[in-house]
Design a protein around this motif. Structure first.
Motif, PDB file in Angstrom:
ATOM      1  N   THR A 433       2.285 -13.526   9.384  1.00 53.61           N
ATOM      2  CA  THR A 433       2.284 -12.606  10.523  1.00 53.61           C
ATOM      3  C   THR A 433       3.727 -12.300  10.904  1.00 53.61           C
ATOM      4  OG1 THR A 433       0.180 -13.486  11.340  1.00 53.61           O
ATOM      5  CG2 THR A 433       1.537 -12.245  12.893  1.00 53.61           C
ATOM      6  N   GLY A 437       3.517  -9.881  16.162  1.00 51.25           N
ATOM      7  CA  GLY A 437       2.095  -9.926  15.868  1.00 51.25           C
ATOM      8  C   GLY A 437       1.368 -10.947  16.714  1.00 51.25           C
ATOM      9  N   SER A 438       0.082 -11.147  16.410  1.00 49.66           N
ATOM     10  CA  SER A 438      -0.725 -12.073  17.202  1.00 49.66           C
ATOM     11  C   SER A 438      -1.721 -12.799  16.324  1.00 49.66           C
ATOM     12  CB  SER A 438      -1.469 -11.317  18.310  1.00 49.66           C
ATOM     13  OG  SER A 438      -2.375 -10.376  17.750  1.00 49.66           O
ATOM     14  N   ASP A 457      -5.570 -12.960  12.249  1.00 46.07           N
ATOM     15  CA  ASP A 457      -4.174 -12.593  12.490  1.00 46.07           C
ATOM     16  C   ASP A 457      -3.969 -11.110  12.217  1.00 46.07           C
ATOM     17  OD1 ASP A 457      -3.173 -12.093   9.659  1.00 46.07           O
ATOM     18  OD2 ASP A 457      -3.835 -14.170   9.441  1.00 46.07           O
ATOM     19  N   THR A 458      -2.833 -10.608  12.670  1.00 44.22           N
ATOM     20  CA  THR A 458      -2.449  -9.210  12.439  1.00 44.22           C
ATOM     21  C   THR A 458      -1.354  -9.131  11.389  1.00 44.22           C
ATOM     22  OG1 THR A 458      -0.820  -9.310  14.215  1.00 44.22           O
ATOM     23  CG2 THR A 458      -3.039  -8.579  14.802  1.00 44.22           C
ATOM     24  N   SER A 460       0.144  -9.438   7.146  1.00 46.18           N
ATOM     25  CA  SER A 460       0.259  -8.468   6.050  1.00 46.18           C
ATOM     26  C   SER A 460      -1.051  -8.207   5.340  1.00 46.18           C
ATOM     27  CB  SER A 460       1.301  -8.966   5.040  1.00 46.18           C
ATOM     28  OG  SER A 460       0.949 -10.268   4.577  1.00 46.18           O
ATOM     29  N   GLY A 461      -2.010  -9.139   5.460  1.00 50.74           N
ATOM     30  CA  GLY A 461      -3.300  -8.927   4.804  1.00 50.74           C
ATOM     31  C   GLY A 461      -3.208  -9.067   3.288  1.00 50.74           C
ATOM     32  N   SER A 510     -10.183  -9.593   4.636  1.00 53.52           N
ATOM     33  CA  SER A 510      -8.783  -9.186   4.746  1.00 53.52           C
ATOM     34  C   SER A 510      -8.598  -7.807   4.147  1.00 53.52           C
ATOM     35  CB  SER A 510      -7.868 -10.192   4.028  1.00 53.52           C
ATOM     36  OG  SER A 510      -6.509  -9.829   4.161  1.00 53.52           O
ATOM     37  N   GLU A 514      -3.509  -4.896   7.382  1.00 53.66           N
ATOM     38  CA  GLU A 514      -4.288  -4.944   8.611  1.00 53.66           C
ATOM     39  C   GLU A 514      -4.595  -6.366   9.075  1.00 53.66           C
ATOM     40  OE1 GLU A 514      -7.761  -2.565   8.332  1.00 53.66           O
ATOM     41  OE2 GLU A 514      -6.689  -0.742   7.724  1.00 53.66           O
ATOM     42  N   GLY A 515      -4.170  -7.371   8.338  1.00 55.94           N
ATOM     43  CA  GLY A 515      -4.390  -8.743   8.761  1.00 55.94           C
ATOM     44  C   GLY A 515      -5.528  -9.419   8.010  1.00 55.94           C
ATOM     45  N   ARG A 517      -8.906 -12.423   8.393  1.00 51.57           N
ATOM     46  CA  ARG A 517      -9.853 -13.137   9.268  1.00 51.57           C
ATOM     47  C   ARG A 517     -10.522 -14.222   8.441  1.00 51.57           C
ATOM     48  NH1 ARG A 517     -15.372 -12.734  10.606  1.00 51.57           N
ATOM     49  NH2 ARG A 517     -15.836 -13.158  12.821  1.00 51.57           N
TER      50      ARG A 517
END
Length: 531
Positions: A433, A437-438, A457-458, A460-461, A510, A514-515, A517
């Motif tokens: 991240t 970011g968060s 997270d937000t 790089s994905g 992912s 866009e992050g 999950r």
């Protein structure tokens, strides 16, 4: 080059002043140029300046340079022949020049030349006593000026030499101090014992390489993406942030050989012995404590090996002792034994039984305690503890971390291994991240039988191809491989194995840019599992 520049500067000051006065005279009183000596003095100034600009002054001795201000004195003396024009004040310039670079003898020589001009060439109308008075006043004034400048120059040069010597001494002292500090640092860095100098505000003032390797921090003391975590025991409970070694030392607690377990960034358990000592400090710096951390893992492993060997030997002694006691009991039951033999066998039986008791005691002491896999665990408490460990790294990277959902979520499992799962997921989220970011960690109940943990997270994905291979050992995505993000490719493999051992599942969602999950689902009821 510096000598030439100095000569040019003084001569240009003189000639520019002379030319400016000549321009004013030409504008206001042009008849003065009818005086031959006045014109001759101006031409002499210009010719002297041209000569000064042409000559190679770096090859001319200082005595030759003295001729330049003397020529300027002559030029000024010639200009003083003009009626009603008082140009004698220009003698201040060459006298100042001579006093700045030459001795008082040269200064008095210049004043003598000026005096001669005043007596012989300058306009001497009036009484002889008036002429003498004017000459003496001029000579005394110029002598006072030259003497004052000469004394000031001497003091200035003496101060300059003193300052230069002091500066050289300070430079030498600074170099020696720097060399000494480097040597001390090299000696400290060569030690296997981790050392940390800590201020009362919790700021690390100094640390050695052993501490950096042990706790996974870089040269500036910043925690790497996967920092080490302190535990109260091997596979025990994580130590809260306010009870860590450095937090306690910063509060002034005195530790003496206190045992701390560390699960380092490489996934290795290390046993530490921590001691603290106060250090000398000044009033502005505040209290400083030295933290000494010894890695006693190898010593404990050796002790454990000795214990295990003792257990093996003790166990092997038990069987023959049991046989001895059993056969002695059989012999004692016989009626045909002589009285002396029965007494001797009784002694043997007693000694064997005492030996059995000793073996049993030693064997019981050598058995390690077994950890139960399925025990009540508050998943929310584990999440809070893990977030507290990663929060300094996230804050330093300007990453926001939030915990949402259930405030208490009880499941059954291995608290230590479940903490590993959360640590690995948070470590990846922080690493991938970017600043600003968060990260959101949420807890919920999917249904009555499943607890759900989500780390989103937000960052790089990942591309779809990377997501498919995410749980392969040693696999690292394209973003990680080309972005220089540290890692081994084993963290998520460990997560999957632990979650599977608990009867749960883990899945990933992912998209590139866009992050990511990560969702973990665990059964809430006790599981019978030997993993």
């Amino acid at each position: 080059m510096s000598r030439r520049a100095s000569i040019w500067r003084w001569q240009l000051i003189f000639v520019s002043t002379t030319v400016a006065i000549a321009v004013l005279v030409a504008a206001l009183k042009p008849t003065v140029f009818a005086t031959p000596l006045f014109t001759a003095g101006l031409l002499l100034s210009l010719v002297a300046t041209i000569v000064v600009l042409v000559l190679p002054w770096d090859r001319i001795p200082p005595a030759g340079i003295l001729a330049v201000p003397m020529v300027d004195i002559v030029a000024i003396g010639l200009t003083t022949q003009a009626p009603d024009i008082r140009l004698g004040f220009l003698w201040v310039i060459p006298i100042t020049w001579i006093a700045t670079y030459y001795s008082m003898i040269a200064v008095f020589g210049g004043i003598a030349l000026i005096t001669a001009f005043l007596f012989t060439i300058a306009n001497q109308t009036g009484l002889f006593s008036d002429v003498v008075l004017r000459v003496l006043i001029t000579a005394f004034a110029l002598g006072f000026l030259g003497t004052t400048i000469r004394i000031g120059v001497k003091r200035s040069r003496a101060s300059s030499r003193l300052l230069r010597r002091r500066s050289e001494q300070i430079d030498r002292i600074a170099r020696r101090a720097e060399t000494h500090e480097r040597r001390v640092t090299q000696i400290i860095d060569a030690l296997d014992t981790a050392l940390v100098a800590l201020g009362d505000d919790g700021v690390i003032l100094k640390m050695n390489d052993a501490y950096r390797r042990l706790y996974g921090v870089d040269a500036d003391g910043i925690a790497l993406p996967a920092p080490a975590v302190e535990y109260d025991d091997r596979e025990g409970e994580p130590v809260p942030v306010h009870r860590t070694v450095l937090a306690r030392a910063s509060r002034g607690e005195q530790l003496d050989g206190e045992r701390v377990w560390l699960y380092d960034a490489d996934g290795v358990w290390r046993a530490l012995e921590v001691s603290t000592r106060p250090m000398a400090s000044d009033a502005d710096q505040g209290a400083v404590n030295l933290v000494r951390i010894d890695d006693v893992t190898a010593a404990l492993a050796a002790a454990e090996e000795r214990r295990l060997m003792s257990a093996i030997l003790t166990h092997e002694l038990r069987n023959p002792l049991t046989a001895i006691v059993g056969h002695v009991d059989l012999l004692l039951e016989r009626d045909d034994l002589p009285a002396r033999a029965a007494d001797q066998l009784t002694v043997v039986a007693g000694a064997a039984e005492r030996m059995q008791d000793l073996v049993t005691t030693a064997l019981d002491a050598s058995r390690p305690a077994r950890r139960v896999l399925s025990e009540p665990v508050d998943l929310h408490a584990l999440v809070r503890a893990s977030v507290s460990s990663f929060l300094p790294t996230a804050t330093a990277g300007r990453i926001r971390v939030d915990v949402t959902g259930a405030s208490a979520l009880l499941i059954y499992g291995d608290a230590f291994r479940l903490r590993q799962v959360i640590d690995n997921l948070l470590s990846n989220a922080v690493k991938y991240t970017a600043a600003g970011g968060s990260i959101v960690v949420s807890l919920d109940v999917a249904d009555d039988a499943l607890a759900e943990l989500v780390v989103a997270d937000t960052g790089s994905g990942m591309a779809p191809a990377d997501v498919e291979r995410l749980f392969e050992p040693y696999f690292r995505g394209e973003q990680a491989a080309h972005g220089g993000v540290p890692g081994t490719g084993l963290g998520l493999v460990t997560v999957r194995d632990i979650v599977t051992a608990h009867g749960g599942t883990v899945d990933v969602h992912s998209r590139l840019g866009e992050g990511t999950r990560m969702r973990v689902r665990l059964p809430r009821r006790p599981e019978r599992n030997d993993a």
